[in-house]
Design an enzyme around this catalytic site. Structure first.
Site, PDB file in Angstrom:
ATOM      1  N   TYR A 164      -2.063  40.470 -24.787  1.00 48.00           N
ATOM      2  CA  TYR A 164      -2.226  41.270 -26.003  1.00 48.00           C
ATOM      3  C   TYR A 164      -2.564  42.718 -25.659  1.00 48.00           C
ATOM      4  CZ  TYR A 164      -3.788  42.420 -30.757  1.00 48.00           C
ATOM      5  OH  TYR A 164      -3.935  42.994 -32.004  1.00 48.00           O
ATOM      6  N   LYS A 168      -0.211  45.993 -26.527  1.00 48.94           N
ATOM      7  CA  LYS A 168      -0.718  47.063 -27.385  1.00 48.94           C
ATOM      8  C   LYS A 168      -0.806  48.387 -26.620  1.00 48.94           C
ATOM      9  CE  LYS A 168      -1.169  44.753 -31.187  1.00 48.94           C
ATOM     10  NZ  LYS A 168      -0.287  45.040 -32.350  1.00 48.94           N
TER      11      LYS A 168
END
Length: 259
Positions: A164, A168
């Site tokens: 993640y 991002k």
């Protein structure tokens, strides 16, 4: 009546990920400022489409034109077609807001290749595809505003969230590069980095003790509210931000100030 510097009357916007609380809040803020909208989910799931339809109803109640399109934002052909349909429906696209988000938490050593690929696709590849295909139309018209909603975890690491965080972080860098490549062609590209928000699956909604500890860690001592993102999105979509590009603004309750 919006302040004239932030007036979006006559503007046409596409909000990708309008099924989420943040996507809905951004869509409503843009509509309140005067923009007509096209809305999409992130996947073709029936549950997401119902949320997009509810957002569409709320937008039309504000007196704005609104269309929705089913799309899998990780599929190249789907996104290409969706961008063309949105332009055909609205006449052009002045604003693109990417609010895609696929939360994922798992230790690095236990993350499978399949999980890595899925998380990167849902959080980064989707932003690349929508930016590329909507960008085609903006480049042709010589003007546009692109806003990529990402996370503080694109800048700040978190244990057990390698996939993640990496995805991002990629959105932050994609935002910078698109701004560099397209700045002289009339397109501004900026990002909004979210802190821990109400409704965020990573905000431990189902664990009150962890939620309380998380809020205590934030200098403001509470989680963010999706509607607190809307005004910033309107600014970045408006002519008032014409001299701003390549930045990610963190709306985080002060957490990025922690060492």
């Amino acid at each position: 009546m919006p302040i004239k510097e932030f007036d979006l009357q006559g503007k046409k916007a596409l909000v990708v990920g309008a099924a989420s609380p943040v996507g809905r809040a951004v869509a409503l803020a843009l509509a309140e400022a005067g923009a007509d909208l096209a809305l999409t989910p992130c996947t073709r799931s029936a549950a997401e489409q119902r949320q997009v339809d509810a957002c569409l109803t709320a937008v039309t109640k504000l007196g704005r034109q609104c269309q929705s399109f089913a799309v899998d934002v990780t599929d190249h052909k789907d996104v290409h077609h969706m961008a063309d349909m949105a332009v055909a429906a609205l006449g052009r696209l002045d604003i693109l807001v990417n609010t895609v988000d696929l939360p994922f938490a798992k230790p690095l050593a236990e993350t499978t290749s399949q999980e890595w690929t899925q998380v990167v696709a849902g959080n980064l590849t989707a932003v690349f595809l929508t930016t590329k295909h909507v960008g085609r139309h903006m480049l042709a018209q010589g003007r546009g505003k692109i806003i990529n909603v990402t996370s503080i975890l694109g800048d700040r690491g978190l244990p057990n969230a390698a996939a993640y965080c990496a995805a991002k972080g990629g959105v932050v860098q994609l935002t910078k590069v698109a701004a560099l490549e397209w700045g002289r062609r009339g397109i501004n590209v900026n990002g909004i980095g979210l802190g821990w928000m109400e409704g965020d699956p990573l905000a431990q909604e189902n664990d009150p003790e962890m939620r309380t500890r998380l809020a205590r860690f934030l200098p403001i001592h509470r989680l963010g509210k999706p509607e607190e993102i809307g005004a910033l999105a309107v600014y970045l979509a408006s002519d008032s931000s014409d001299f701003m590009t390549g930045h990610t603004i963190f709306v985080d309750g002060g957490v990025m100030s922690h060492s």
